[in-house]
Design a protein around this motif. Structure first.
Motif, PDB file in Angstrom:
ATOM      1  N   THR A  21       0.837  -1.202   0.000  1.00 24.65           N
ATOM      2  CA  THR A  21       0.000   0.000   0.000  1.00 24.65           C
ATOM      3  C   THR A  21       0.867   1.247   0.000  1.00 24.65           C
ATOM      4  N   HIS A  22       1.899   1.231   0.803  1.00 28.52           N
ATOM      5  CA  HIS A  22       2.804   2.384   0.898  1.00 28.52           C
ATOM      6  C   HIS A  22       3.446   2.688  -0.459  1.00 28.52           C
ATOM      7  N   VAL A  23       3.904   1.648  -1.127  1.00 32.32           N
ATOM      8  CA  VAL A  23       4.553   1.844  -2.431  1.00 32.32           C
ATOM      9  C   VAL A  23       3.551   2.417  -3.436  1.00 32.32           C
ATOM     10  N   GLN A  24       2.306   1.957  -3.396  1.00 35.11           N
ATOM     11  CA  GLN A  24       1.284   2.506  -4.300  1.00 35.11           C
ATOM     12  C   GLN A  24       1.033   3.982  -4.018  1.00 35.11           C
ATOM     13  N   GLN A  25       1.062   4.353  -2.756  1.00 37.88           N
ATOM     14  CA  GLN A  25       0.719   5.727  -2.376  1.00 37.88           C
ATOM     15  C   GLN A  25       1.916   6.673  -2.364  1.00 37.88           C
ATOM     16  N   HIS A  26       3.089   6.168  -1.983  1.00 38.29           N
ATOM     17  CA  HIS A  26       4.242   7.049  -1.764  1.00 38.29           C
ATOM     18  C   HIS A  26       5.472   6.691  -2.591  1.00 38.29           C
ATOM     19  N   GLY A  27       5.411   5.575  -3.280  1.00 34.73           N
ATOM     20  CA  GLY A  27       6.565   5.170  -4.067  1.00 34.73           C
ATOM     21  C   GLY A  27       7.610   4.448  -3.224  1.00 34.73           C
ATOM     22  N   ALA A  28       8.751   4.254  -3.850  1.00 40.75           N
ATOM     23  CA  ALA A  28       9.834   3.468  -3.248  1.00 40.75           C
ATOM     24  C   ALA A  28      10.760   4.380  -2.456  1.00 40.75           C
ATOM     25  N   ASP A  29      10.270   4.866  -1.327  1.00 37.72           N
ATOM     26  CA  ASP A  29      11.085   5.746  -0.496  1.00 37.72           C
ATOM     27  C   ASP A  29      11.924   4.915   0.487  1.00 37.72           C
ATOM     28  N   ALA A  30      12.624   5.614   1.360  1.00 33.77           N
ATOM     29  CA  ALA A  30      13.512   4.930   2.308  1.00 33.77           C
ATOM     30  C   ALA A  30      12.730   3.990   3.229  1.00 33.77           C
ATOM     31  N   ASP A  31      11.528   4.406   3.660  1.00 36.40           N
ATOM     32  CA  ASP A  31      10.719   3.536   4.515  1.00 36.40           C
ATOM     33  C   ASP A  31      10.339   2.248   3.782  1.00 36.40           C
ATOM     34  N   ALA A  32       9.980   2.380   2.520  1.00 34.27           N
ATOM     35  CA  ALA A  32       9.616   1.201   1.726  1.00 34.27           C
ATOM     36  C   ALA A  32      10.816   0.275   1.562  1.00 34.27           C
ATOM     37  N   ARG A  33      11.977   0.848   1.301  1.00 38.68           N
ATOM     38  CA  ARG A  33      13.175   0.015   1.136  1.00 38.68           C
ATOM     39  C   ARG A  33      13.505  -0.734   2.431  1.00 38.68           C
ATOM     40  N   GLN A  34      13.365  -0.066   3.573  1.00 39.38           N
ATOM     41  CA  GLN A  34      13.640  -0.737   4.851  1.00 39.38           C
ATOM     42  C   GLN A  34      12.621  -1.836   5.127  1.00 39.38           C
ATOM     43  N   ALA A  35      11.368  -1.577   4.855  1.00 35.65           N
ATOM     44  CA  ALA A  35      10.335  -2.601   5.053  1.00 35.65           C
ATOM     45  C   ALA A  35      10.595  -3.802   4.145  1.00 35.65           C
ATOM     46  N   ALA A  36      10.999  -3.550   2.908  1.00 40.78           N
ATOM     47  CA  ALA A  36      11.321  -4.651   1.996  1.00 40.78           C
ATOM     48  C   ALA A  36      12.474  -5.479   2.554  1.00 40.78           C
ATOM     49  N   ARG A  37      13.491  -4.811   3.083  1.00 41.66           N
ATOM     50  CA  ARG A  37      14.624  -5.539   3.685  1.00 41.66           C
ATOM     51  C   ARG A  37      14.168  -6.375   4.885  1.00 41.66           C
ATOM     52  N   ASP A  38      13.262  -5.823   5.690  1.00 41.90           N
ATOM     53  CA  ASP A  38      12.753  -6.569   6.850  1.00 41.90           C
ATOM     54  C   ASP A  38      11.972  -7.810   6.424  1.00 41.90           C
ATOM     55  N   VAL A  39      11.133  -7.670   5.418  1.00 42.71           N
ATOM     56  CA  VAL A  39      10.368  -8.820   4.916  1.00 42.71           C
ATOM     57  C   VAL A  39      11.314  -9.859   4.337  1.00 42.71           C
ATOM     58  N   LEU A  40      12.274  -9.417   3.545  1.00 44.26           N
ATOM     59  CA  LEU A  40      13.249 -10.344   2.970  1.00 44.26           C
ATOM     60  C   LEU A  40      13.993 -11.103   4.063  1.00 44.26           C
ATOM     61  N   ARG A  41      14.460 -10.390   5.069  1.00 47.43           N
ATOM     62  CA  ARG A  41      15.236 -11.023   6.139  1.00 47.43           C
ATOM     63  C   ARG A  41      14.405 -12.102   6.830  1.00 47.43           C
ATOM     64  N   TYR A  42      13.152 -11.783   7.135  1.00 51.83           N
ATOM     65  CA  TYR A  42      12.340 -12.774   7.852  1.00 51.83           C
ATOM     66  C   TYR A  42      12.117 -14.026   7.004  1.00 51.83           C
ATOM     67  N   PHE A  43      11.659 -13.831   5.771  1.00 48.95           N
ATOM     68  CA  PHE A  43      11.309 -15.000   4.965  1.00 48.95           C
ATOM     69  C   PHE A  43      12.523 -15.706   4.370  1.00 48.95           C
ATOM     70  N   ASP A  44      13.672 -15.060   4.342  1.00 48.17           N
ATOM     71  CA  ASP A  44      14.896 -15.730   3.897  1.00 48.17           C
ATOM     72  C   ASP A  44      15.548 -16.537   5.014  1.00 48.17           C
ATOM     73  N   ILE A  45      15.412 -16.081   6.266  1.00 47.17           N
ATOM     74  CA  ILE A  45      16.161 -16.694   7.365  1.00 47.17           C
ATOM     75  C   ILE A  45      15.244 -17.442   8.340  1.00 47.17           C
ATOM     76  N   ALA A  46      14.333 -16.735   8.967  1.00 49.03           N
ATOM     77  CA  ALA A  46      13.527 -17.338  10.035  1.00 49.03           C
ATOM     78  C   ALA A  46      12.497 -18.345   9.518  1.00 49.03           C
ATOM     79  N   ALA A  47      11.816 -18.009   8.459  1.00 49.30           N
ATOM     80  CA  ALA A  47      10.768 -18.908   7.957  1.00 49.30           C
ATOM     81  C   ALA A  47      11.321 -20.284   7.558  1.00 49.30           C
ATOM     82  N   PRO A  48      12.459 -20.369   6.861  1.00 52.73           N
ATOM     83  CA  PRO A  48      12.990 -21.704   6.562  1.00 52.73           C
ATOM     84  C   PRO A  48      13.341 -22.513   7.820  1.00 52.73           C
ATOM     85  N   LEU A  49      13.807 -21.834   8.871  1.00 50.25           N
ATOM     86  CA  LEU A  49      14.080 -22.546  10.125  1.00 50.25           C
ATOM     87  C   LEU A  49      12.789 -23.083  10.733  1.00 50.25           C
TER      88      LEU A  49
END
Length: 158
Positions: A21-49
């Motif tokens: 929703t944020h990306v649709q409304q505000h684009g790819a700003d710093a907050d969006a990039r950080q949220a993307a990194r957080d999602v990536l980290r969780y599903f790349d590391i914790a979810a497989p465990l």
């Protein structure tokens, strides 16, 4: 521990929804990039465990000792793990691009990949918490459940 992981999965899926929703409304700003990194980290590391915990501790017990209906569910859950890995591989591509400072919005194909992944994961959790986990808890003595949790924590270095 397994249900606590599910809570984190659901929080991360909610973050993913807010990110979209944020990306649709505000684009790819710093907050969006950080949220993307957080999602990536969780599903790349914790979810497989978490999936490994289930494959090592929950599913073998249920396949050996549960009734045929639960065994069929476990087989579906195992298939889900394979499908979720493939769906995550597709869903993580636009997230990686965003985390790496891409400025383009998510394409319809990106949105579809993110939807597929989120939908499957949410349904997977419902099946596990509604049937698989309660059946496992009924089959194991409390001391065995504690030992299982300790082994899962040790695998994470806790």
């Amino acid at each position: 521990m397994l249900e606590a992981c599910h809570e984190r999965v659901l929080r991360t899926l909610a973050l993913l929804a807010r990110l979209r929703t944020h990306v649709q409304q505000h684009g790819a700003d710093a907050d969006a990039r950080q949220a993307a990194r957080d999602v990536l980290r969780y599903f790349d590391i914790a979810a497989p465990l978490h999936h490994q915990d289930e494959e090592l501790h929950v599913f073998p017990l249920l396949l050996t000792h549960a009734d045929p209906e639960v065994r069929a569910l476990v087989q579906r859950l195992q298939e889900d793990h394979v499908a979720m890995a493939a769906e995550w591989a597709a869903a993580r591509v636009p997230l990686q691009a965003l985390a790496g400072a891409a400025v383009a919005p998510f394409t319809p194909g990106d949105e579809a990949a993110l939807d597929r992944f989120a939908r499957r994961y949410a349904g997977h959790i419902v099946a596990e918490e509604g049937t698989a986990y309660p059946t496992m808890q009924a089959l194991l003595a409390p001391v065995a459940l504690i030992a299982m949790g300790q082994e899962m924590a040790a695998r994470r270095g806790a």
